[in-house]
Scaffold this motif. Sequence first.
Motif, short mmCIF file in Angstrom:
data_model
loop_
_atom_site.label_atom_id
_atom_site.label_comp_id
_atom_site.label_asym_id
_atom_site.label_seq_id
_atom_site.Cartn_x
_atom_site.Cartn_y
_atom_site.Cartn_z
N VAL A 70 0.80 -1.07 0.08
CA VAL A 70 0.26 -0.29 0.31
C VAL A 70 0.56 0.99 -0.03
N GLY A 71 2.33 1.19 0.98
CA GLY A 71 2.21 2.24 0.95
C GLY A 71 4.02 2.91 -0.67
N LEU A 72 4.21 1.47 -0.76
CA LEU A 72 5.15 1.98 -2.24
C LEU A 72 4.25 1.80 -3.12
N PHE A 73 2.71 1.26 -3.26
CA PHE A 73 1.45 1.60 -4.57
C PHE A 73 1.87 3.59 -4.37
N LEU A 74 1.47 4.06 -2.89
CA LEU A 74 0.96 5.35 -3.07
C LEU A 74 2.07 6.30 -3.33
N VAL A 75 3.69 6.13 -3.04
CA VAL A 75 4.51 6.34 -3.26
C VAL A 75 4.68 6.66 -4.23
N SER A 76 4.91 5.55 -5.27
CA SER A 76 4.75 6.14 -6.25
C SER A 76 3.78 6.37 -7.23
N TRP A 77 2.71 6.25 -6.86
CA TRP A 77 1.74 7.01 -7.61
C TRP A 77 1.89 8.83 -7.47
N ILE A 78 2.02 8.74 -6.44
CA ILE A 78 2.14 10.60 -5.87
C ILE A 78 3.78 10.93 -6.39
N ILE A 79 4.71 10.68 -6.34
CA ILE A 79 5.74 10.83 -6.86
C ILE A 79 6.13 10.63 -8.17
N THR A 80 4.73 10.37 -8.66
CA THR A 80 4.88 9.85 -10.60
C THR A 80 4.35 11.27 -10.96
N VAL A 81 2.95 11.03 -10.39
CA VAL A 81 1.73 12.86 -10.76
C VAL A 81 2.92 14.17 -10.79
N ILE A 82 3.04 14.17 -9.91
CA ILE A 82 3.92 15.20 -9.14
C ILE A 82 4.93 15.76 -10.09
N LEU A 83 5.69 14.39 -11.06
CA LEU A 83 6.84 14.55 -12.01
C LEU A 83 6.37 15.22 -13.34
N GLY A 84 4.69 14.30 -12.99
CA GLY A 84 4.34 14.67 -14.59
C GLY A 84 3.28 15.82 -14.65
N LYS A 85 3.64 16.89 -13.18
CA LYS A 85 2.89 18.24 -13.62
C LYS A 85 4.21 19.03 -13.87
N ILE A 86 5.39 18.30 -13.27
CA ILE A 86 6.87 19.29 -13.83
C ILE A 86 7.00 19.75 -15.31
N PRO A 87 6.83 21.38 -15.15
CA PRO A 87 7.52 21.65 -16.76
C PRO A 87 8.77 20.48 -17.50
N TYR A 88 8.58 19.80 -18.77
CA TYR A 88 10.23 19.47 -18.77
C TYR A 88 10.17 17.84 -18.40
N ILE A 89 10.10 17.69 -16.77
CA ILE A 89 10.39 16.87 -16.18
C ILE A 89 9.07 15.94 -16.88
N ASN A 90 8.22 16.55 -17.56
CA ASN A 90 6.80 15.97 -17.60
C ASN A 90 6.92 14.71 -18.94
N LYS A 91 8.28 14.69 -19.25
CA LYS A 91 8.33 14.08 -21.21
C LYS A 91 8.67 12.87 -20.56
N ILE A 92 9.64 12.91 -19.16
CA ILE A 92 10.37 11.94 -18.55
C ILE A 92 9.95 10.65 -17.75
N SER A 93 8.80 11.73 -16.73
CA SER A 93 8.34 10.86 -15.87
C SER A 93 7.52 9.82 -16.10
N GLY A 94 7.37 9.37 -17.25
CA GLY A 94 6.29 7.71 -16.94
C GLY A 94 4.77 8.80 -16.66
N TYR A 95 4.74 9.89 -17.44
CA TYR A 95 3.13 9.85 -16.52
C TYR A 95 2.61 10.19 -18.08
N ALA A 96 1.51 9.64 -18.76
CA ALA A 96 0.63 9.81 -20.13
C ALA A 96 -0.60 10.57 -19.97
#
Length: 338
Positions: free
Chosen positions: A312-338
Motif C-alpha cells: 500500500v505504501g509503495l503504491f501510494l508513494v510511487s503514484w504521488i511521485i509520478t503525478v508530481i513529476l508529470g506536472k513539472i514542465p520538461y520533466i513531465n516528458k520523462i516522468s512516465g505519466y501519460a
Amino acid sequence: MAVKTRIKYFDTLKFLAISGVIFLHCFILKKNIEIFHFNIVNLNQLGRFGVPLFLLISGALLLNREIELKSFFKKRFIRICYPLFFFIIIAYVFNIYRHPLTSFWYCWMVLGAYLAIPIINIFVKYGSDKEIEYFLGMFLITAILYQIFNLFNIEYSLDLNFFITPISYLVLGYYLSTKEFNSSSNQIILISFIIFIVSTILKMMYGNFFDIYPKMNLSSTLDLGILQILQVSSVFLLVKNIYSESVSGLFSVVKGFLETNIINNFIVSVSRASYGMYLVHMLFLRQYIRPFFKTLNFNSTNMVIACFITFVGLFLVSWIITVILGKIPYINKISGYA
C-alpha cells in the motif's frame, strides 16, 4: 484540440495491472516463511497477472489500426524510452543496480513487442476471426503440451516456441476486447472470477511458467504458461463486463462504485501514472525496501501484514511521485505519466 475519450475499463485494467506488479514484488521480499502450508512467496501469485495484463491492454488498444511506421515508433518509443533512460541514469548515478541498463526487463520486453506490432497488426487487420482463433488456439495448445511433456518427463523435439511469446498476449488482448460471447455479462463475470481463483490457487501450488518448463531456454521472466493465460484472461473479461451496460444486481453496484467521481478520478490518475509507477517503485524496492526486509524477523502473520503495508505504501508513494513529476514542465516528458 479534440479531447481524448477514455475507455473506463482499460483505465481500471491498468490500475489493476500496476497494482499486481507492485503486489507481487512486495510478496517476494522475504522467503522461507510458511503460511497456510505455503511459502509466503506463493502469495505473489495473486498479482502475477500484472505484466501480461499490460500486454493484453496494448494489444487491445494498438492492433487493428492504421499504422504509419514513422509516427507509430516516434510516439511509442518516446513514451517508453525517455522515462526508461532517465531512470537508468538515476540507477547508475546512485549505484542502485549492478547493471542498470538491463534491470528494467519489462520495459525492454515491451519495446520488443512494439517492434512486432506493425507486422502483427497486418495479420489482425486482414485476417479472419477463424485465423486469429487458430493462432490463439495454438498459443493455448503449446502451453498445455509443453506442460504435459515436462510433468511426465517426455522427451520431445517439437518446437512451438513461436506461439508462446509476448506477441501472443497482444493478439489475445485484441481478441478479448472485441469478442462478443453468448453469455450475459453477469455470467461472464462469475465464470471469470471462478477461473481467476482456481488458476491462482494452482499457480500457488505449481509455480510459474519458468518453474514448470525448466528445460526451456527462456530469456525473460514473462509467464506464458496455461495457468497464467487463464488467470490474466479472467481478469480482463471480468473488468470488461463489469462496465457493461447490461450488468445487473451486485455487479451493477460495483460498477456504480467504480464510476463515482472520486474513485473514477483516482483510477484514471493511476492508469496515466502506471508506467512511471513501475519505474519509481523498482528504484525504491532495490534501494530501501529490500535491505530493510532483510533485517525483519517476523512470524508468518506479521510478515504478511508487513508485506501488505509495504504494498500500500509503495503504491501510494510511487503514484504521488509520478503525478508530481508529470506536472513539472520538461520533466513531465520523462516522468512516465501519460
